[in-house]
Write a protein that holds these residues in place. Structure first.
Motif, PDB file in Angstrom:
ATOM      1  N   PHE A  12       0.862  -1.179   0.000  1.00 51.44           N
ATOM      2  CA  PHE A  12       0.000   0.000   0.000  1.00 51.44           C
ATOM      3  C   PHE A  12       0.901   1.233   0.000  1.00 51.44           C
ATOM      4  O   PHE A  12       1.761   1.377   0.861  1.00 51.44           O
ATOM      5  N   THR A  13       0.709   2.116  -0.960  1.00 45.73           N
ATOM      6  CA  THR A  13       1.588   3.273  -1.149  1.00 45.73           C
ATOM      7  C   THR A  13       0.869   4.584  -0.829  1.00 45.73           C
ATOM      8  O   THR A  13      -0.345   4.600  -0.583  1.00 45.73           O
ATOM      9  N   LEU A  14       1.616   5.667  -0.891  1.00 47.23           N
ATOM     10  CA  LEU A  14       1.015   6.992  -0.724  1.00 47.23           C
ATOM     11  C   LEU A  14       0.025   7.297  -1.850  1.00 47.23           C
ATOM     12  O   LEU A  14      -0.917   8.069  -1.662  1.00 47.23           O
ATOM     13  N   ARG A  54      -3.254  -0.911   7.573  1.00 39.95           N
ATOM     14  CA  ARG A  54      -3.721  -0.463   8.885  1.00 39.95           C
ATOM     15  C   ARG A  54      -2.811   0.634   9.441  1.00 39.95           C
ATOM     16  O   ARG A  54      -3.277   1.668   9.923  1.00 39.95           O
ATOM     17  N   LEU A  55      -1.493   0.425   9.317  1.00 38.78           N
ATOM     18  CA  LEU A  55      -0.537   1.426   9.798  1.00 38.78           C
ATOM     19  C   LEU A  55      -0.601   2.726   8.989  1.00 38.78           C
ATOM     20  O   LEU A  55      -0.329   3.803   9.519  1.00 38.78           O
ATOM     21  N   SER A  56      -0.950   2.622   7.723  1.00 38.72           N
ATOM     22  CA  SER A  56      -0.994   3.791   6.838  1.00 38.72           C
ATOM     23  C   SER A  56      -2.273   4.595   6.964  1.00 38.72           C
ATOM     24  O   SER A  56      -2.343   5.731   6.507  1.00 38.72           O
ATOM     25  N   THR A  57      -3.296   3.997   7.577  1.00 37.08           N
ATOM     26  CA  THR A  57      -4.617   4.632   7.579  1.00 37.08           C
ATOM     27  C   THR A  57      -5.151   4.900   8.979  1.00 37.08           C
ATOM     28  O   THR A  57      -6.362   5.091   9.150  1.00 37.08           O
ATOM     29  N   ASP A  58      -4.289   4.940   9.960  1.00 34.70           N
ATOM     30  CA  ASP A  58      -4.734   5.179  11.349  1.00 34.70           C
ATOM     31  C   ASP A  58      -5.640   6.408  11.455  1.00 34.70           C
ATOM     32  O   ASP A  58      -6.625   6.394  12.193  1.00 34.70           O
ATOM     33  N   HIS A  59      -5.326   7.456  10.737  1.00 33.83           N
ATOM     34  CA  HIS A  59      -6.093   8.703  10.814  1.00 33.83           C
ATOM     35  C   HIS A  59      -7.482   8.605  10.182  1.00 33.83           C
ATOM     36  O   HIS A  59      -8.303   9.488  10.350  1.00 33.83           O
ATOM     37  N   LEU A  60      -7.759   7.511   9.471  1.00 34.42           N
ATOM     38  CA  LEU A  60      -9.051   7.331   8.804  1.00 34.42           C
ATOM     39  C   LEU A  60      -9.890   6.221   9.435  1.00 34.42           C
ATOM     40  O   LEU A  60     -10.946   5.892   8.904  1.00 34.42           O
ATOM     41  N   GLN A  61      -9.446   5.658  10.515  1.00 35.12           N
ATOM     42  CA  GLN A  61     -10.072   4.452  11.063  1.00 35.12           C
ATOM     43  C   GLN A  61     -11.568   4.589  11.330  1.00 35.12           C
ATOM     44  O   GLN A  61     -12.292   3.607  11.260  1.00 35.12           O
ATOM     45  N   TYR A 145       7.559   6.852  -1.094  1.00 38.21           N
ATOM     46  CA  TYR A 145       6.273   6.364  -1.581  1.00 38.21           C
ATOM     47  C   TYR A 145       5.423   5.696  -0.506  1.00 38.21           C
ATOM     48  O   TYR A 145       4.363   5.149  -0.811  1.00 38.21           O
ATOM     49  N   LEU A 146       5.899   5.733   0.752  1.00 35.36           N
ATOM     50  CA  LEU A 146       5.231   5.041   1.851  1.00 35.36           C
ATOM     51  C   LEU A 146       5.017   5.994   3.022  1.00 35.36           C
ATOM     52  O   LEU A 146       5.771   6.950   3.187  1.00 35.36           O
ATOM     53  N   THR A 147       4.013   5.701   3.861  1.00 35.53           N
ATOM     54  CA  THR A 147       3.895   6.461   5.100  1.00 35.53           C
ATOM     55  C   THR A 147       5.072   6.080   6.000  1.00 35.53           C
ATOM     56  O   THR A 147       5.687   5.025   5.824  1.00 35.53           O
ATOM     57  N   ASP A 148       5.375   6.927   6.959  1.00 36.51           N
ATOM     58  CA  ASP A 148       6.485   6.640   7.880  1.00 36.51           C
ATOM     59  C   ASP A 148       6.262   5.329   8.634  1.00 36.51           C
ATOM     60  O   ASP A 148       7.184   4.519   8.784  1.00 36.51           O
TER      61      ASP A 148
END
Length: 161
Positions: A12-14, A54-61, A145-148
């Motif tokens: 899963f990328t930016l 899941r790690l990339s989308t914490d702010h959208l949960q 290209y990835l979240t931190d």
């Protein structure tokens, strides 16, 4: 309205995140579905791909669910009463493929397909490019290209292998 954003997401990328964030403004709830395609060779397992999302989308949960689904996406759509399928396209090559997929989905389920293009910054982002960097041990180049959080998790996976 309920939507689905299905894909292999390997990883899963930016670019995926850009599409998802914009789609989250359009739909009440989105199921991000980690699909498994037997014809693909994945760099990451379904569980690892799930965790990267899941790690990339914490702010959208609050507005989405991340799920693994081994079956046919059209079946998931029918079983979960999904209204729309979100698909990202970067250019005409993607569109040609997506139109064929949409024709299948139209016959197999009732959901409408919604196409979104990534913002210019993410237009050339692809999982294939990221995998090339990762396979050649250029984790620093993949970071763009990835979240931190995803970058750190992938780094730990690669160090463990």
């Amino acid at each position: 309205m309920k939507a689905i954003y299905p894909g292999s997401f390997d990883p899963f990328t930016l670019g995926h995140l850009n599409i998802l964030e914009r789609a989250a403004r359009l739909f009440d709830h989105i199921d991000v579905v980690v699909a498994s395609n037997r014809s693909k060779n994945y760099m990451f397992s379904a569980e690892e791909r799930y965790e990267i999302i899941r790690l990339s989308t914490d702010h959208l949960q609050q507005s989405l669910s991340v799920v693994q689904y081994p079956g046919i996406i059209a079946d998931y759509i029918q079983e979960n009463h999904i209204d729309a399928i979100i698909r990202g396209i970067r250019g005409s090559t993607d569109l040609d493929y997506e139109i064929k997929l949409e024709q299948y989905n139209r016959k197999a389920c009732l959901a409408e397909t919604v196409y979104l293009t990534p913002t210019t910054k993410h237009l050339n982002t692809s999982s294939t490019l990221v995998k090339m960097f990762l396979q050649s041990k250029k984790l620093d180049l993949a970071a763009e290209y990835l979240t931190d959080n995803a970058h750190a998790y992938i780094g730990s996976l690669l160090r463990a292998k």
